[in-house]
Design an enzyme around this catalytic site. Sequence first.
Site, PDB file in Angstrom:
ATOM      1  N   THR A   1      11.804  69.876  35.866  1.00  0.00           N
ATOM      2  CA  THR A   1      11.792  68.992  37.338  1.00  0.00           C
ATOM      3  C   THR A   1      12.026  67.533  36.883  1.00  0.00           C
ATOM      4  OG1 THR A   1      10.280  68.460  39.092  1.00  0.00           O
ATOM      5  CG2 THR A   1       9.250  69.001  37.220  1.00  0.00           C
TER       6      THR A   1
ATOM      7  N   GLY B   1      17.045  65.332  36.067  1.00  0.00           N
ATOM      8  CA  GLY B   1      18.580  64.671  36.122  1.00  0.00           C
ATOM      9  C   GLY B   1      19.212  65.748  36.485  1.00  0.00           C
TER      10      GLY B   1
ATOM     11  N   ASP C   1      17.015  74.234  45.403  1.00  0.00           N
ATOM     12  CA  ASP C   1      16.042  73.588  46.466  1.00  0.00           C
ATOM     13  C   ASP C   1      16.170  73.791  48.002  1.00  0.00           C
ATOM     14  OD1 ASP C   1      14.651  72.791  44.229  1.00  0.00           O
ATOM     15  OD2 ASP C   1      15.091  70.661  44.504  1.00  0.00           O
TER      16      ASP C   1
END
Length: 202
Positions: free
Chosen positions: A11, A14, A35
């Site tokens: 997390t 980048g 996500d």
Amino acid sequence: MKFIIGIGGVTNGGKTTLTNRLLKTLPNCCVVHQDDFFKRPNQIEVGEDGFRQWDVITALDMEAMINTVKGWQENPVKFARSHGVSLSSETEATDSEDKRTHILIVEGFLIYNNKPLIDIYDKCFYISIPYEECKQRRSTRTYTVPDPPGLFDGHVWPMYLKHRKEMESNCEAIEYLDGMTPKDDIYNKAFESIQNSLLNNL
């Protein structure tokens, strides 16, 4: 030719930054963000650690994600158009499907922890950063569902370590990228590797 790139990692490492830059430079390139497949907050279980289990595979609708990837595999041109991706004039004008190069980036934190997904990648990248840097970056981010106090140490980081170990036993062809190096260096390393693989697949 169809070519699928995985961009995974910790997390706030980048992943999205690298993905967005590659999207601008690779031809006929689409992306699937993991996500986008989180379940609703009321569907996320509370674990023994007392936190909602956002950082586990069951927090994601993996069936929908895999079906999205399959939709690209079946017809990358249709997928690109439906997602507002501009195709090169060469692609539009070519009659032979075999002469076209279409690229899909699959980006997310658990993209190497699902067997059906592991088998589809032509190129795998994994971005990592140390604990202290990750915690600092996470603290500056604003999420739709804010992090409750203690979430990083109590859930996020332990789950990252667990899933990374699992990934390392599942995947052999991963290229590791150091998220502490300048963004340009990360991009250049990834782009060069992708270009070499594309040339080898022609």
